[in-house]
Design a protein around this motif. Structure first.
Motif, short mmCIF file in Angstrom:
data_model
loop_
_atom_site.label_atom_id
_atom_site.label_comp_id
_atom_site.label_asym_id
_atom_site.label_seq_id
_atom_site.Cartn_x
_atom_site.Cartn_y
_atom_site.Cartn_z
N MET A 8 0.81 -1.21 -0.11
CA MET A 8 0.02 0.09 0.02
C MET A 8 0.85 1.22 -0.17
N HIS A 9 0.49 2.26 -0.57
CA HIS A 9 1.31 3.65 -0.76
C HIS A 9 0.08 4.69 -0.43
N LEU A 10 0.49 5.41 0.79
CA LEU A 10 -0.40 6.30 1.15
C LEU A 10 -0.05 7.74 0.59
N LEU A 11 -1.06 8.39 0.22
CA LEU A 11 -1.01 9.66 -0.49
C LEU A 11 -1.96 10.54 0.68
N VAL A 12 -1.32 11.74 0.82
CA VAL A 12 -2.04 12.75 1.88
C VAL A 12 -2.74 14.21 0.87
N ASN A 13 -3.84 14.08 0.62
CA ASN A 13 -4.46 15.24 -0.26
C ASN A 13 -5.07 16.33 0.71
N ILE A 14 -4.91 17.65 0.37
CA ILE A 14 -5.45 18.64 1.39
C ILE A 14 -6.00 19.60 0.36
N ASP A 15 -7.34 19.71 0.39
CA ASP A 15 -7.98 20.74 -0.27
C ASP A 15 -7.60 21.93 0.50
N VAL A 16 -7.55 22.85 -0.53
CA VAL A 16 -6.94 24.47 0.22
C VAL A 16 -7.77 25.55 -0.85
N PRO A 17 -8.12 26.69 -0.40
CA PRO A 17 -8.85 27.51 -1.34
C PRO A 17 -7.67 28.29 -1.92
N ASP A 18 -6.54 28.46 -1.62
CA ASP A 18 -5.63 29.16 -2.33
C ASP A 18 -4.21 28.25 -2.30
N LEU A 19 -3.91 28.10 -3.41
CA LEU A 19 -2.76 27.17 -3.41
C LEU A 19 -1.45 28.02 -3.09
N ALA A 20 -1.07 29.30 -3.69
CA ALA A 20 0.02 30.07 -2.99
C ALA A 20 0.08 30.22 -1.69
N THR A 21 -1.03 30.53 -0.90
CA THR A 21 -1.11 30.56 0.45
C THR A 21 -0.72 29.50 1.17
N ALA A 22 -1.32 28.25 0.35
CA ALA A 22 -1.22 27.09 1.12
C ALA A 22 0.51 26.65 1.12
N GLU A 23 1.05 26.78 -0.13
CA GLU A 23 2.37 26.43 -0.32
C GLU A 23 3.10 27.21 0.55
N ALA A 24 3.06 28.40 0.72
CA ALA A 24 3.84 29.32 1.69
C ALA A 24 3.69 28.67 2.94
N PHE A 25 2.43 28.39 3.40
CA PHE A 25 2.41 27.76 5.13
C PHE A 25 3.04 26.70 4.90
N TYR A 26 2.64 25.74 4.20
CA TYR A 26 3.15 24.35 4.53
C TYR A 26 4.52 24.17 4.12
N THR A 27 5.35 24.91 3.34
CA THR A 27 6.61 24.76 3.31
C THR A 27 7.36 25.23 4.56
N ARG A 28 6.97 26.67 5.23
CA ARG A 28 7.32 27.09 6.18
C ARG A 28 7.07 26.26 7.51
N ALA A 29 5.80 26.17 7.72
CA ALA A 29 5.46 25.53 9.02
C ALA A 29 5.98 24.28 9.01
N PHE A 30 6.22 23.11 8.26
CA PHE A 30 6.79 21.79 8.20
C PHE A 30 8.06 21.54 7.55
N ASP A 31 8.51 22.41 7.02
CA ASP A 31 9.65 22.41 6.24
C ASP A 31 9.72 21.44 4.93
N LEU A 32 8.64 21.47 4.29
CA LEU A 32 8.27 20.70 3.37
C LEU A 32 9.07 21.34 1.96
N ARG A 33 9.20 20.64 0.87
CA ARG A 33 9.60 21.11 -0.33
C ARG A 33 8.76 20.82 -1.59
#
Length: 132
Positions: free
Chosen positions: A1-26
């Motif tokens: 099994m391979h898990l994927l996490v999908n998160i719906d967001v209303p604004d992609l640019a704002t979400a990208e900024a949050f998740y890359t800063r908050a959780f150190d994702l790339r």
């Protein structure tokens, strides 16, 4: 099994900024203006731009105010205080004080889109401290 996490967001640019800063994702790759893939966790995380009010699961309209869901993600960190500070600096909201348990410490947060997140710092043997 391979898990994927999908998160719906209303604004992609704002979400990208949050998740890359908050959780150190790339950002690994983009899917036009509709979504992107984030790496740096045990499973890839996909941010999917979906407007508020559009049909979600069971045709329920998407609502990005803080909401409860029985499914949420826990992020295990080595330093809970530093992780909470980083997430808050990126735009998360704290939902109560840090709590201590036999297995470790937990902080409950909400992202800017109403999704709940728990940050965990395992101590000792982690969940094995309470396993039977």
């Amino acid at each position: 099994m391979h898990l994927l996490v999908n998160i719906d967001v209303p604004d992609l640019a704002t979400a990208e900024a949050f998740y890359t800063r908050a959780f150190d994702l790339r950002v690994s790759r983009r899917f036009g203006t509709a979504g992107l893939e984030l790496l740096g966790a045990n499973a890839p995380i996909y941010l999917l731009e979906k407007p508020a009010g559009s049909a979600g699961a069971g045709a329920s309209p998407r609502n990005y105010t803080r909401h409860w869901t029985p499914l949420h993600c826990d992020v295990v960190v080595d330093d809970l205080d530093a992780a909470v500070a980083r997430a808050m600096d990126a735009g998360a909201s704290a939902e109560g004080p840090v709590r201590e348990h036999a297995w470790g410490r937990i902080a409950q947060l909400a992202d800017p889109f109403g999704h709940g997140w728990c940050l965990l710092q395992f101590l000792g043997r982690g969940y094995d401290e309470i396993a039977t």
